[in-house]
Design a protein around this motif. Structure first.
Motif, PDB file in Angstrom:
ATOM      1  N   PRO A  13       0.816  -1.219   0.000  1.00 33.00           N
ATOM      2  CA  PRO A  13       0.000   0.000   0.000  1.00 33.00           C
ATOM      3  C   PRO A  13       0.853   1.275   0.000  1.00 33.00           C
ATOM      4  N   LEU A  14       2.134   1.167   0.361  1.00 38.88           N
ATOM      5  CA  LEU A  14       3.013   2.335   0.379  1.00 38.88           C
ATOM      6  C   LEU A  14       3.655   2.604  -0.973  1.00 38.88           C
ATOM      7  N   TYR A  15       3.594   1.621  -1.863  1.00 37.29           N
ATOM      8  CA  TYR A  15       4.335   1.728  -3.120  1.00 37.29           C
ATOM      9  C   TYR A  15       3.872   2.907  -3.977  1.00 37.29           C
ATOM     10  N   ASP A  16       2.591   3.219  -3.949  1.00 37.01           N
ATOM     11  CA  ASP A  16       2.065   4.326  -4.756  1.00 37.01           C
ATOM     12  C   ASP A  16       2.630   5.678  -4.323  1.00 37.01           C
ATOM     13  N   ARG A  17       3.194   5.743  -3.143  1.00 31.72           N
ATOM     14  CA  ARG A  17       3.751   7.018  -2.658  1.00 31.72           C
ATOM     15  C   ARG A  17       5.168   7.269  -3.184  1.00 31.72           C
ATOM     16  N   VAL A  18       5.810   6.240  -3.709  1.00 27.72           N
ATOM     17  CA  VAL A  18       7.191   6.383  -4.156  1.00 27.72           C
ATOM     18  C   VAL A  18       7.263   7.283  -5.374  1.00 27.72           C
ATOM     19  N   VAL A  19       8.093   8.311  -5.293  1.00 29.17           N
ATOM     20  CA  VAL A  19       8.303   9.232  -6.411  1.00 29.17           C
ATOM     21  C   VAL A  19       9.808   9.421  -6.597  1.00 29.17           C
ATOM     22  N   MET A  21      12.660  12.051  -7.226  1.00 33.60           N
ATOM     23  CA  MET A  21      12.786  13.480  -7.003  1.00 33.60           C
ATOM     24  C   MET A  21      14.260  13.839  -6.806  1.00 33.60           C
ATOM     25  N   GLY A  22      14.783  14.700  -7.650  1.00 40.68           N
ATOM     26  CA  GLY A  22      16.155  15.161  -7.486  1.00 40.68           C
ATOM     27  C   GLY A  22      17.192  14.063  -7.578  1.00 40.68           C
ATOM     28  N   GLY A  23      16.939  13.048  -8.401  1.00 44.95           N
ATOM     29  CA  GLY A  23      17.918  11.994  -8.593  1.00 44.95           C
ATOM     30  C   GLY A  23      17.887  10.887  -7.561  1.00 44.95           C
ATOM     31  N   HIS A  24      16.840  10.854  -6.723  1.00 43.31           N
ATOM     32  CA  HIS A  24      16.704   9.750  -5.782  1.00 43.31           C
ATOM     33  C   HIS A  24      15.224   9.476  -5.543  1.00 43.31           C
ATOM     34  N   TYR A  25      14.930   8.350  -4.903  1.00 48.97           N
ATOM     35  CA  TYR A  25      13.542   7.971  -4.630  1.00 48.97           C
ATOM     36  C   TYR A  25      13.106   8.537  -3.283  1.00 48.97           C
ATOM     37  N   ALA A  26      11.917   9.115  -3.278  1.00 47.89           N
ATOM     38  CA  ALA A  26      11.397   9.773  -2.080  1.00 47.89           C
ATOM     39  C   ALA A  26       9.907   9.455  -1.951  1.00 47.89           C
ATOM     40  N   GLY A  27       9.259  10.119  -0.974  1.00 46.98           N
ATOM     41  CA  GLY A  27       7.820   9.999  -0.817  1.00 46.98           C
ATOM     42  C   GLY A  27       7.358   9.046   0.256  1.00 46.98           C
ATOM     43  N   VAL A  28       8.267   8.316   0.860  1.00 45.85           N
ATOM     44  CA  VAL A  28       7.902   7.351   1.904  1.00 45.85           C
ATOM     45  C   VAL A  28       8.682   7.681   3.170  1.00 45.85           C
ATOM     46  N   ILE A 306      20.242   5.548  -0.918  1.00 46.21           N
ATOM     47  CA  ILE A 306      19.491   4.377  -0.457  1.00 46.21           C
ATOM     48  C   ILE A 306      18.488   4.870   0.589  1.00 46.21           C
ATOM     49  N   THR A 307      17.392   5.371   0.085  1.00 46.33           N
ATOM     50  CA  THR A 307      16.350   5.972   0.924  1.00 46.33           C
ATOM     51  C   THR A 307      15.315   4.917   1.324  1.00 46.33           C
ATOM     52  N   PRO A 308      14.460   5.230   2.302  1.00 44.67           N
ATOM     53  CA  PRO A 308      13.365   4.305   2.617  1.00 44.67           C
ATOM     54  C   PRO A 308      12.501   3.983   1.403  1.00 44.67           C
ATOM     55  N   ALA A 309      12.259   4.990   0.553  1.00 41.15           N
ATOM     56  CA  ALA A 309      11.464   4.748  -0.651  1.00 41.15           C
ATOM     57  C   ALA A 309      12.196   3.822  -1.617  1.00 41.15           C
TER      58      ALA A 309
END
Length: 349
Positions: A13-19, A21-28, A306-309
Protein backbone atom coordinates in the motif's frame (compact mmCIF):
# COMPACT_ATOMS: atom_id res chain seq x y z
CA UNK A 1 18.53 -20.22 -8.64
CA UNK A 2 15.71 -17.71 -8.64
CA UNK A 3 16.19 -14.39 -10.38
CA UNK A 4 14.66 -11.05 -9.59
CA UNK A 5 12.29 -11.43 -12.55
CA UNK A 6 10.99 -14.81 -11.37
CA UNK A 7 10.35 -13.84 -7.76
CA UNK A 8 6.73 -13.79 -6.55
CA UNK A 9 4.73 -10.72 -7.46
CA UNK A 10 4.58 -8.35 -4.55
CA UNK A 11 2.58 -5.28 -3.74
CA UNK A 12 2.45 -2.74 -0.97
CA UNK A 13 0.00 0.00 0.00
CA UNK A 14 3.01 2.33 0.38
CA UNK A 15 4.34 1.73 -3.12
CA UNK A 16 2.06 4.33 -4.76
CA UNK A 17 3.75 7.02 -2.66
CA UNK A 18 7.19 6.38 -4.16
CA UNK A 19 8.30 9.23 -6.41
CA UNK A 20 11.59 10.08 -8.09
CA UNK A 21 12.79 13.48 -7.00
CA UNK A 22 16.16 15.16 -7.49
CA UNK A 23 17.92 11.99 -8.59
CA UNK A 24 16.70 9.75 -5.78
CA UNK A 25 13.54 7.97 -4.63
CA UNK A 26 11.40 9.77 -2.08
CA UNK A 27 7.82 10.00 -0.82
CA UNK A 28 7.90 7.35 1.90
CA UNK A 29 8.61 8.09 5.55
CA UNK A 30 10.50 5.53 7.68
CA UNK A 31 7.66 5.07 10.17
CA UNK A 32 6.40 1.89 11.81
CA UNK A 33 4.21 1.03 8.82
CA UNK A 34 7.22 1.26 6.48
CA UNK A 35 9.33 -0.82 8.85
CA UNK A 36 6.69 -3.56 8.98
CA UNK A 37 6.25 -3.50 5.18
CA UNK A 38 9.98 -3.85 4.57
CA UNK A 39 10.18 -6.81 6.91
CA UNK A 40 7.09 -8.44 5.33
CA UNK A 41 8.36 -7.99 1.78
CA UNK A 42 11.80 -9.31 2.71
CA UNK A 43 10.24 -12.51 4.04
CA UNK A 44 8.08 -12.81 0.90
CA UNK A 45 11.14 -12.49 -1.31
CA UNK A 46 13.29 -14.74 0.90
CA UNK A 47 15.73 -11.85 1.15
CA UNK A 48 18.36 -10.77 3.66
CA UNK A 49 18.80 -7.00 4.00
CA UNK A 50 22.34 -5.75 4.55
CA UNK A 51 23.14 -2.13 5.42
CA UNK A 52 26.45 -0.33 5.45
CA UNK A 53 27.52 1.71 8.48
CA UNK A 54 27.20 4.92 6.42
CA UNK A 55 23.51 4.49 5.59
CA UNK A 56 20.83 6.65 7.25
CA UNK A 57 19.74 5.36 10.67
CA UNK A 58 16.36 4.05 9.47
CA UNK A 59 18.02 1.83 6.86
CA UNK A 60 20.50 0.56 9.44
CA UNK A 61 17.71 -0.17 11.90
CA UNK A 62 15.55 -2.16 9.46
CA UNK A 63 18.44 -4.24 8.13
CA UNK A 64 19.16 -7.80 9.23
CA UNK A 65 22.88 -7.03 9.42
CA UNK A 66 24.88 -3.78 9.60
CA UNK A 67 28.60 -3.45 9.03
CA UNK A 68 31.38 -2.59 6.60
CA UNK A 69 31.26 -3.73 2.99
CA UNK A 70 33.54 -6.76 3.22
CA UNK A 71 31.99 -8.09 6.42
CA UNK A 72 28.55 -7.74 4.83
CA UNK A 73 29.69 -9.49 1.65
CA UNK A 74 30.96 -12.40 3.71
CA UNK A 75 27.62 -12.51 5.56
CA UNK A 76 25.88 -12.53 2.15
CA UNK A 77 27.80 -15.69 1.27
CA UNK A 78 26.83 -17.37 4.55
CA UNK A 79 23.10 -16.65 4.86
CA UNK A 80 20.63 -19.16 3.42
CA UNK A 81 18.25 -16.76 1.67
CA UNK A 82 18.08 -16.72 -2.14
CA UNK A 83 18.25 -12.94 -2.35
CA UNK A 84 20.55 -10.28 -0.88
CA UNK A 85 19.42 -6.67 -0.75
CA UNK A 86 22.60 -4.64 -0.29
CA UNK A 87 21.99 -1.15 1.08
CA UNK A 88 25.27 0.47 0.15
CA UNK A 89 27.05 1.66 -2.97
CA UNK A 90 27.42 -0.32 -6.18
CA UNK A 91 30.91 -1.79 -5.73
CA UNK A 92 29.79 -3.26 -2.40
CA UNK A 93 26.93 -5.12 -4.04
CA UNK A 94 29.40 -6.33 -6.68
CA UNK A 95 31.67 -7.73 -3.97
CA UNK A 96 28.71 -9.57 -2.46
CA UNK A 97 27.94 -11.04 -5.88
CA UNK A 98 31.60 -12.07 -6.33
CA UNK A 99 31.55 -13.96 -3.02
CA UNK A 100 28.05 -15.43 -3.52
CA UNK A 101 27.60 -15.85 -7.30
CA UNK A 102 24.67 -18.24 -6.93
CA UNK A 103 22.49 -15.65 -5.20
CA UNK A 104 20.41 -12.80 -6.54
CA UNK A 105 21.94 -9.53 -5.35
CA UNK A 106 19.82 -6.38 -5.47
CA UNK A 107 20.77 -2.78 -4.71
CA UNK A 108 17.93 -0.34 -3.92
CA UNK A 109 19.30 2.24 -6.36
CA UNK A 110 21.86 1.17 -8.95
CA UNK A 111 22.91 4.80 -9.44
CA UNK A 112 24.58 4.77 -6.01
CA UNK A 113 28.21 4.95 -7.09
CA UNK A 114 31.44 5.80 -5.27
CA UNK A 115 33.93 8.59 -5.95
CA UNK A 116 36.79 6.46 -4.60
CA UNK A 117 35.98 3.38 -6.68
CA UNK A 118 35.52 5.62 -9.73
CA UNK A 119 38.93 7.26 -9.27
CA UNK A 120 40.65 4.48 -11.23
CA UNK A 121 39.46 2.72 -14.39
CA UNK A 122 40.50 -0.72 -15.60
CA UNK A 123 42.33 0.74 -18.61
CA UNK A 124 44.30 3.05 -16.30
CA UNK A 125 45.31 0.17 -14.05
CA UNK A 126 46.36 -1.91 -17.08
CA UNK A 127 48.57 0.95 -18.29
CA UNK A 128 50.05 1.42 -14.81
CA UNK A 129 50.86 -2.28 -14.59
CA UNK A 130 52.56 -2.13 -18.00
CA UNK A 131 54.79 0.68 -16.68
CA UNK A 132 55.82 -1.49 -13.71
CA UNK A 133 56.15 -5.07 -14.98
CA UNK A 134 56.35 -7.57 -12.18
CA UNK A 135 54.86 -5.25 -9.56
CA UNK A 136 52.26 -6.63 -7.17
CA UNK A 137 48.90 -4.89 -7.38
CA UNK A 138 47.30 -4.26 -3.99
CA UNK A 139 43.77 -2.90 -4.28
CA UNK A 140 41.67 -1.56 -1.46
CA UNK A 141 38.49 -3.62 -1.30
CA UNK A 142 36.59 -0.38 -2.10
CA UNK A 143 37.03 -0.93 -5.84
CA UNK A 144 34.94 -2.16 -8.75
CA UNK A 145 34.80 -5.77 -9.92
CA UNK A 146 36.85 -4.79 -12.99
CA UNK A 147 39.67 -3.53 -10.78
CA UNK A 148 39.55 -6.55 -8.48
CA UNK A 149 39.93 -8.79 -11.52
CA UNK A 150 43.25 -7.05 -12.35
CA UNK A 151 44.47 -7.21 -8.75
CA UNK A 152 46.91 -9.62 -7.12
CA UNK A 153 45.58 -9.14 -3.60
CA UNK A 154 42.95 -6.93 -2.00
CA UNK A 155 43.21 -5.24 1.37
CA UNK A 156 41.05 -3.42 3.87
CA UNK A 157 42.01 -0.36 5.87
CA UNK A 158 42.52 -2.56 8.93
CA UNK A 159 44.84 -5.09 7.28
CA UNK A 160 46.51 -3.03 4.52
CA UNK A 161 49.79 -2.91 6.44
CA UNK A 162 49.75 -6.68 6.97
CA UNK A 163 48.98 -7.31 3.30
CA UNK A 164 51.84 -5.07 2.13
CA UNK A 165 54.25 -6.67 4.59
CA UNK A 166 53.35 -10.11 3.18
CA UNK A 167 54.87 -9.16 -0.18
CA UNK A 168 58.65 -9.67 -0.61
CA UNK A 169 60.54 -6.49 0.26
CA UNK A 170 62.28 -6.29 -3.11
CA UNK A 171 59.07 -6.43 -5.14
CA UNK A 172 57.44 -3.22 -6.30
CA UNK A 173 53.88 -2.60 -5.17
CA UNK A 174 51.16 -0.65 -6.92
CA UNK A 175 48.74 0.46 -4.19
CA UNK A 176 45.33 1.79 -5.19
CA UNK A 177 43.13 3.69 -5.27
CA UNK A 178 43.17 5.71 -2.04
CA UNK A 179 46.15 8.03 -1.66
CA UNK A 180 45.57 8.72 2.04
CA UNK A 181 45.36 5.04 2.98
CA UNK A 182 48.42 4.44 0.79
CA UNK A 183 50.34 7.20 2.54
CA UNK A 184 49.39 5.71 5.92
CA UNK A 185 50.63 2.26 4.84
CA UNK A 186 53.87 3.67 3.43
CA UNK A 187 54.48 5.63 6.65
CA UNK A 188 53.92 2.57 8.86
CA UNK A 189 55.84 0.04 6.74
CA UNK A 190 58.61 2.36 5.51
CA UNK A 191 58.18 0.67 2.12
CA UNK A 192 59.93 2.89 -0.44
CA UNK A 193 59.02 0.81 -3.51
CA UNK A 194 55.31 1.28 -2.89
CA UNK A 195 53.70 3.43 -5.59
CA UNK A 196 50.39 5.08 -4.69
CA UNK A 197 47.51 5.95 -7.01
CA UNK A 198 46.20 9.49 -6.50
CA UNK A 199 42.58 8.58 -5.80
CA UNK A 200 40.38 9.62 -2.93
CA UNK A 201 36.95 9.43 -1.36
CA UNK A 202 35.45 12.90 -1.75
CA UNK A 203 33.87 12.70 1.70
CA UNK A 204 36.94 11.58 3.62
CA UNK A 205 39.26 13.86 1.68
CA UNK A 206 37.06 16.77 2.72
CA UNK A 207 37.69 16.21 6.44
CA UNK A 208 40.75 18.39 6.73
CA UNK A 209 43.51 18.93 9.26
CA UNK A 210 42.42 22.45 10.22
CA UNK A 211 38.99 21.19 11.25
CA UNK A 212 40.54 18.38 13.24
CA UNK A 213 42.98 20.70 15.01
CA UNK A 214 40.20 23.13 15.95
CA UNK A 215 37.96 20.37 17.27
CA UNK A 216 40.83 18.89 19.26
CA UNK A 217 41.53 22.32 20.76
CA UNK A 218 37.86 22.84 21.63
CA UNK A 219 37.55 19.35 23.17
CA UNK A 220 40.90 18.76 24.91
CA UNK A 221 39.81 15.62 26.76
CA UNK A 222 38.31 13.85 23.76
CA UNK A 223 39.74 10.82 21.98
CA UNK A 224 40.18 11.04 18.21
CA UNK A 225 38.95 8.25 15.92
CA UNK A 226 40.30 8.94 12.43
CA UNK A 227 39.65 6.82 9.36
CA UNK A 228 42.85 6.32 7.30
CA UNK A 229 41.02 7.48 4.14
CA UNK A 230 40.74 10.94 5.69
CA UNK A 231 42.79 13.84 4.48
CA UNK A 232 43.37 14.69 8.15
CA UNK A 233 45.03 11.41 9.16
CA UNK A 234 48.51 12.91 8.84
CA UNK A 235 47.38 15.95 10.83
CA UNK A 236 46.13 13.68 13.61
CA UNK A 237 49.52 12.03 13.90
CA UNK A 238 51.19 15.46 13.79
CA UNK A 239 49.01 16.67 16.67
CA UNK A 240 50.03 13.61 18.66
CA UNK A 241 53.69 14.04 17.77
CA UNK A 242 53.68 17.69 18.81
CA UNK A 243 51.98 16.93 22.10
CA UNK A 244 48.83 18.89 21.24
CA UNK A 245 46.88 15.67 21.84
CA UNK A 246 48.19 12.79 23.96
CA UNK A 247 49.31 10.07 21.52
CA UNK A 248 47.22 7.41 23.24
CA UNK A 249 44.08 9.38 22.38
CA UNK A 250 44.76 9.39 18.62
CA UNK A 251 43.49 6.24 16.94
CA UNK A 252 43.71 5.60 13.18
CA UNK A 253 40.93 3.05 12.70
CA UNK A 254 38.74 1.29 10.18
CA UNK A 255 34.98 1.48 10.73
CA UNK A 256 35.04 -1.89 12.48
CA UNK A 257 38.02 -0.77 14.53
CA UNK A 258 36.06 2.29 15.63
CA UNK A 259 33.27 0.09 16.95
CA UNK A 260 35.73 -2.10 18.85
CA UNK A 261 37.40 0.99 20.34
CA UNK A 262 34.03 2.51 21.27
CA UNK A 263 33.03 -0.58 23.24
CA UNK A 264 36.32 -0.51 25.14
CA UNK A 265 36.81 3.23 25.68
CA UNK A 266 36.75 4.95 29.03
CA UNK A 267 36.50 8.38 27.40
CA UNK A 268 33.44 10.54 27.88
CA UNK A 269 33.84 12.23 24.50
CA UNK A 270 35.13 11.06 21.11
CA UNK A 271 35.74 13.09 17.95
CA UNK A 272 35.06 11.01 14.85
CA UNK A 273 36.60 11.65 11.44
CA UNK A 274 34.66 9.58 8.93
CA UNK A 275 31.28 9.65 7.17
CA UNK A 276 28.60 10.80 9.61
CA UNK A 277 26.44 7.69 9.22
CA UNK A 278 28.98 5.90 11.41
CA UNK A 279 27.85 7.89 14.44
CA UNK A 280 24.64 5.86 14.65
CA UNK A 281 26.43 2.57 15.23
CA UNK A 282 29.00 4.15 17.56
CA UNK A 283 26.23 5.59 19.73
CA UNK A 284 24.52 2.23 19.86
CA UNK A 285 27.80 0.54 20.81
CA UNK A 286 28.57 3.00 23.64
CA UNK A 287 25.47 5.02 24.64
CA UNK A 288 27.23 6.81 27.50
CA UNK A 289 29.91 8.33 25.23
CA UNK A 290 29.42 11.64 23.44
CA UNK A 291 30.43 10.95 19.82
CA UNK A 292 30.91 14.10 17.71
CA UNK A 293 31.69 14.41 14.01
CA UNK A 294 34.88 16.29 13.20
CA UNK A 295 32.99 17.52 10.13
CA UNK A 296 29.21 17.25 10.41
CA UNK A 297 28.90 17.87 6.65
CA UNK A 298 30.81 14.67 5.83
CA UNK A 299 27.83 12.91 4.30
CA UNK A 300 28.13 10.65 1.24
CA UNK A 301 25.46 11.58 -1.27
CA UNK A 302 25.73 8.14 -2.86
CA UNK A 303 25.10 6.28 0.40
CA UNK A 304 22.16 8.55 1.07
CA UNK A 305 20.58 7.55 -2.26
CA UNK A 306 19.49 4.38 -0.46
CA UNK A 307 16.35 5.97 0.92
CA UNK A 308 13.36 4.31 2.62
CA UNK A 309 11.46 4.75 -0.65
CA UNK A 310 14.29 3.15 -2.66
CA UNK A 311 14.40 0.12 -0.38
CA UNK A 312 10.60 -0.31 -0.59
CA UNK A 313 10.71 -0.02 -4.39
CA UNK A 314 13.51 -2.57 -4.57
CA UNK A 315 11.55 -5.10 -2.55
CA UNK A 316 8.30 -4.56 -4.47
CA UNK A 317 9.81 -4.59 -7.97
CA UNK A 318 12.79 -6.89 -7.40
CA UNK A 319 15.13 -4.21 -8.74
CA UNK A 320 18.00 -3.34 -9.34
CA UNK A 321 19.85 -6.63 -9.82
CA UNK A 322 23.66 -6.62 -9.81
CA UNK A 323 25.54 -8.78 -12.30
CA UNK A 324 29.27 -9.56 -12.54
CA UNK A 325 30.78 -11.40 -15.50
CA UNK A 326 31.73 -14.95 -14.47
CA UNK A 327 35.40 -14.69 -15.48
CA UNK A 328 35.74 -11.28 -13.87
CA UNK A 329 34.12 -12.56 -10.69
CA UNK A 330 36.44 -15.57 -10.58
CA UNK A 331 39.55 -13.38 -10.91
CA UNK A 332 38.29 -10.91 -8.32
CA UNK A 333 37.42 -13.72 -5.93
CA UNK A 334 41.04 -14.88 -5.99
CA UNK A 335 42.26 -11.43 -4.96
CA UNK A 336 39.77 -11.24 -2.09
CA UNK A 337 40.49 -14.78 -0.89
CA UNK A 338 44.24 -14.13 -0.90
CA UNK A 339 43.60 -11.19 1.40
CA UNK A 340 41.50 -13.31 3.74
CA UNK A 341 44.18 -15.99 3.73
CA UNK A 342 46.80 -13.58 5.07
CA UNK A 343 44.74 -12.92 8.18
CA UNK A 344 41.27 -11.93 9.16
CA UNK A 345 40.50 -8.59 7.50
CA UNK A 346 39.11 -7.24 10.74
CA UNK A 347 36.92 -4.20 10.47
CA UNK A 348 37.00 -3.96 6.70
CA UNK A 349 37.05 -0.51 5.26
Amino acid sequence: MTTAASLPETSSPLYDRVVEMGGHYAGVEPDTEWFAEVKRLAVLRNATILAHNYEVPAIQDVADFVGDSLALSRIAAEVTTDTIVFCGVHFMAETAKILSPEKTVLIPDQRAGCSLADSIKAVELAEWKAEHPGAAVVSYVNTTAEIKALTDICCTSSNAVEVVESIPADREILFLPDQFLGAHVKRVTGRQNLHIWAGECHVHAGINGDELAKQALDHPDAELYVHPECGCATSALYLAGEGAVPPERVKILSTGGMLDAARATGAKEVLVATEIGMLHQLRRAAPSVDFRAVNDRASCRYMKMITPAALLRCLVEGRDEVFVDDDMAAAGRVAVERMIGIGQPGGGE
